[in-house]
Design a protein around this motif. Sequence first.
Motif, mmCIF file in Angstrom:
data_model
loop_
_atom_site.group_PDB
_atom_site.id
_atom_site.type_symbol
_atom_site.label_atom_id
_atom_site.label_comp_id
_atom_site.label_asym_id
_atom_site.label_seq_id
_atom_site.Cartn_x
_atom_site.Cartn_y
_atom_site.Cartn_z
ATOM 1 N N SER A 1 -5.507 4.789 5.795
ATOM 2 C CA SER A 1 -4.941 5.940 4.928
ATOM 3 C C SER A 1 -4.501 6.847 5.732
ATOM 4 O O SER A 1 -5.379 7.340 6.934
ATOM 5 N N ILE A 2 -3.589 7.617 5.460
ATOM 6 C CA ILE A 2 -2.910 8.800 6.033
ATOM 7 C C ILE A 2 -2.944 10.076 5.211
ATOM 8 O O ILE A 2 -2.465 11.257 5.622
ATOM 9 N N GLN A 3 -3.290 9.915 3.930
ATOM 10 C CA GLN A 3 -3.309 10.825 2.944
ATOM 11 C C GLN A 3 -4.240 10.724 1.790
ATOM 12 O O GLN A 3 -4.672 9.370 1.785
ATOM 13 N N PRO A 4 -4.756 11.483 1.323
ATOM 14 C CA PRO A 4 -5.918 11.373 0.269
ATOM 15 C C PRO A 4 -5.280 10.401 -0.893
ATOM 16 O O PRO A 4 -6.133 9.441 -1.464
ATOM 17 N N LYS B 1 0.853 -1.134 0.051
ATOM 18 C CA LYS B 1 0.088 -0.022 -0.140
ATOM 19 C C LYS B 1 0.819 1.368 -0.041
ATOM 20 O O LYS B 1 2.036 1.235 0.468
ATOM 21 N N ILE B 2 0.154 2.261 -0.403
ATOM 22 C CA ILE B 2 0.931 3.628 -0.454
ATOM 23 C C ILE B 2 -0.029 4.658 0.218
ATOM 24 O O ILE B 2 -1.200 4.715 -0.143
ATOM 25 N N GLY B 3 0.607 5.688 0.927
ATOM 26 C CA GLY B 3 -0.303 6.576 1.445
ATOM 27 C C GLY B 3 -1.147 6.099 2.681
ATOM 28 O O GLY B 3 -2.117 6.651 3.186
ATOM 29 N N CYS B 4 -0.601 5.002 3.276
ATOM 30 C CA CYS B 4 -1.470 4.295 4.353
ATOM 31 C C CYS B 4 -0.534 4.378 5.588
ATOM 32 O O CYS B 4 0.887 4.297 5.364
#
Length: 545
Positions: free
Chosen positions: A515-518, A67-70
């Motif tokens: 998620s930590i970003q859109p 995953k990316i952005g998580c």
Amino acid sequence: MEAGYGDGNGVCFPYDVLVAILRRLPTRALAGSRLVCRAWRAIVDAHDLLLPHYFPAHAFPGIFLNKIGCDSYSAFFGPRGRRRATAAADDGPAFLRPVFRHSWCIVRHSCNGLLLLQNHRDYYVCNPATVRCSAPLPNPSLPPTRRAGSMFLAFDPAVSLHYEVFFFQEEVPPPVPEPPTWVDLEQPCLPRLFGEEQLPEDEQYDSIDDMVSPPEQPQEEGADVPKQKSVPFTVYSSRTGRWENREFAPGRCAPGHLYDMVATSPSGYGETVWSSEYWRESLYMHFHNSVLVILRPSNGTYDMVELPGEPCDAQEFCSSLPTKSVLASYERGIHYVAINELQLQVWMLTESIGAQLGWTLSHEVSLTPHCHMVEPLAIQPRVTWGVVESSEDELVSLFEDGNYGERICSEENCEDDVTDDETYDGEEEEDEAEELGSRCSSVDSWNSDEDNFIDVVKGAANLGLPAWGGRCEIMGFHPHKHAIILLLMREVVAYHLDTSRLQYLGEEYELIKDSIQPACCAYGSFPYRPCYVDALPARKSSLPS
């Protein structure tokens, strides 16, 4: 088959009788019979006789993904597990979640039950079914003109319990020389300094690139010309514990123009290899410019063939699941799956006796009607899949609905590259029992044959594209079904190729709920098929926390 079959000792059997005899052999004897001669090896491989011993049927715990952005770099997506206290002790083996820390590690590759993990600059090989992990792999030494590119894991327990890791060597681009400080970059063809006259026309430069580029050197007569175009790899073997630089020569199907395409680096920050699979002792790599490179380590050669259909879009692989991918089924071979505007095409790789490679279109369908069945969801799921939080008390079932097969021997009873299931007595030490655990009750377990099927209603094909548009990405092949796992719209589904039926697994939100970003998404997916044998350390080796 009526014809008889004879070995070097003059013992003859009808073909079907010999197959029946081999099918009844225990694991060690069957693996040994594969080494008798090429003909016996071909029979064992053609009928997948070793397959049930290493990959028990109905084993599909779930999917590892990156995953990316998580908040976490990776996750395990599968049927929701049961607590250890409520699991039935005799329902089959399971492992505890998490096998490794998903907040730190990503999965670089997966092959026949083993995972290649990356933790910062360190790489590990892990077997979730045995909860064993290698020590960090040593750093490879590369030639100064090359750098490590994509990496792949090669493991087939029917051939050897040892594994190999392949690093593709990419050319390091030569540095661009800096122009002199006195050169005007906007007007490089000004008169010389100190009032000298302007350069003659035959000495003037058309652009600054011509000024700073080194002149071409004429080739001397009699200079050596490369006779073949080799493909360089750095290979790690668990048998030797060392890296080795290897050059693979062209095979019988390696057109020169395809080599030139593969040697071209992708534009921007794209990956050189988009997808890869290891099948029947060969490594199949999907390069960025629609070329399939087949590495044959046992022969030291490679073959190439163009991928069918439309060329790959250079931008489609950036931080997302692919819409074009090479996938392997242990029983059915190599496939190329392509999705274009909800049109699904599945091609099968064919290889003739003369080593000529080609593609056969085996399935084509529009997924537009299926979109209307998942948005909104047309059924009430009996079992849903999800990403389980990092709980040390949660079990991952290795088998579906109580259908688990023969348990293979423990590592201490495995010698060389074969196993013997006759010596397994079913007893484990206390820590092994805690690692393997037990399987959850079949009441809440997943069944790929029955659960969550969605039938397309009459008239759905006439509805056209959904108003919110269509989206479909590839997550991989089902381990023991002729089915492709897809991210369709915002749902994870399995599309069964033989029946064209859709099977609901879970929702996309479960994949990225931390998620930590859109801009967050899953960008790597590895359907997991357990394997109970390996050459990893006999005792569990913990990854760094």
